[in-house]
Design a protein around this motif. Structure first.
Motif, PDB file in Angstrom:
ATOM      1  N   LEU A  91     -10.441   3.996  -3.588  1.00  0.00           N
ATOM      2  CA  LEU A  91     -10.072   2.693  -3.142  1.00  0.00           C
ATOM      3  C   LEU A  91     -11.649   2.042  -2.949  1.00  0.00           C
ATOM      4  N   THR A 112      -2.457   6.195  -0.434  1.00  0.00           N
ATOM      5  CA  THR A 112      -3.525   5.513  -0.040  1.00  0.00           C
ATOM      6  C   THR A 112      -3.650   5.367   1.490  1.00  0.00           C
ATOM      7  N   MET A 123       0.910  -1.181   0.007  1.00  0.00           N
ATOM      8  CA  MET A 123       0.042   0.065   0.063  1.00  0.00           C
ATOM      9  C   MET A 123       0.863   1.390  -0.154  1.00  0.00           C
TER      10      MET A 123
END
Length: 220
Positions: free
Chosen positions: A109, A5, A1
């Motif tokens: 997301l 994010t 990740m």
């Protein structure tokens, strides 16, 4: 990740009270994808199925209602950390009630509903946070519906008074363009301009670009 994010998730009310490592561990338990949208690119049309949890992790996504005459009413501007249409996540045959498009280069997301249910069961804090989000969302939509029934002057006055309270001063800065503000209030741009001009002529406020000095707030 990636860090952007992660920062977007840390800013999301869904993960309020969770430490960074807890968020990372939680996301390892589910499948997710991050999609990027260019400025003006449509994320969803009104009536499209709502089958995922979508969290803006960077940029801005605008939710709009387009009337039969083509008039655009902006319902909300979603920043990093905000969920898109959370009230419709678990509605049977849920569909987006608005059109959503990117105001700038943005990333969203996406998590499947089955994974979202697993998260709710795994950590009660997530479930409680979702209840708070939905409650605030209902309150926001109720205020929006009330706004639509107001006159142009009442809408403009309500916006200015809200910004005065939010910014803590009678000298406010309007970050939206005139067109964006008109869309936010559900009125035509020329109606907004005329109302602001009338308020200025009456000595209620003074306008200098994006700066508005409210001299007689009791007359709003």
């Amino acid at each position: 990740m990636d860090i952007d994010t992660l920062n977007g998730l840390k800013a999301c009310a869904l993960f309020k009270g969770l430490a960074e490592n807890e968020i990372i561990d939680l996301m390892h338990r589910v499948q997710y994808r991050v999609h990027e949208y260019e400025r003006g690119e449509v994320f969803a049309l009104a009536g499209d199925p709502c089958r995922h949890v979508n969290i803006v992790v960077s940029g801005e996504m605008s939710a709009k209602v387009i009337g039969p005459s083509g008039r655009v009413i902006r319902m909300n501007l979603h920043h990093s950390g905000q969920l898109l249409a959370p009230a419709f996540l678990f509605v049977k045959d849920g569909r987006y009630p608005v059109e959503i498009e990117a105001e700038c280069v943005s990333r969203v997301l996406r998590i499947g509903l089955s994974d979202m249910r697993s998260m709710l069961q795994f950590d009660s804090r997530i479930a409680l946070n979702l209840v708070d989000i939905l409650s605030n969302n209902i309150n926001f939509l109720t205020k929006k519906v009330s706004l639509l029934s107001m006159t142009v002057r009442e809408k403009v006055s309500s916006y200015i008074k809200t910004e005065m309270k939010k910014q803590g001063t009678s000298s406010i800065v309007v970050t939206l363009s005139r067109l964006q503000l008109a869309n936010e209030l559900g009125i035509q741009k020329y109606s907004l301009q005329r109302c602001l001009h009338e308020l200025q002529e009456e000595g209620v406020l003074r306008i200098d670009g994006k700066h508005i000095d409210v001299d007689a707030p009791n007359l709003l």
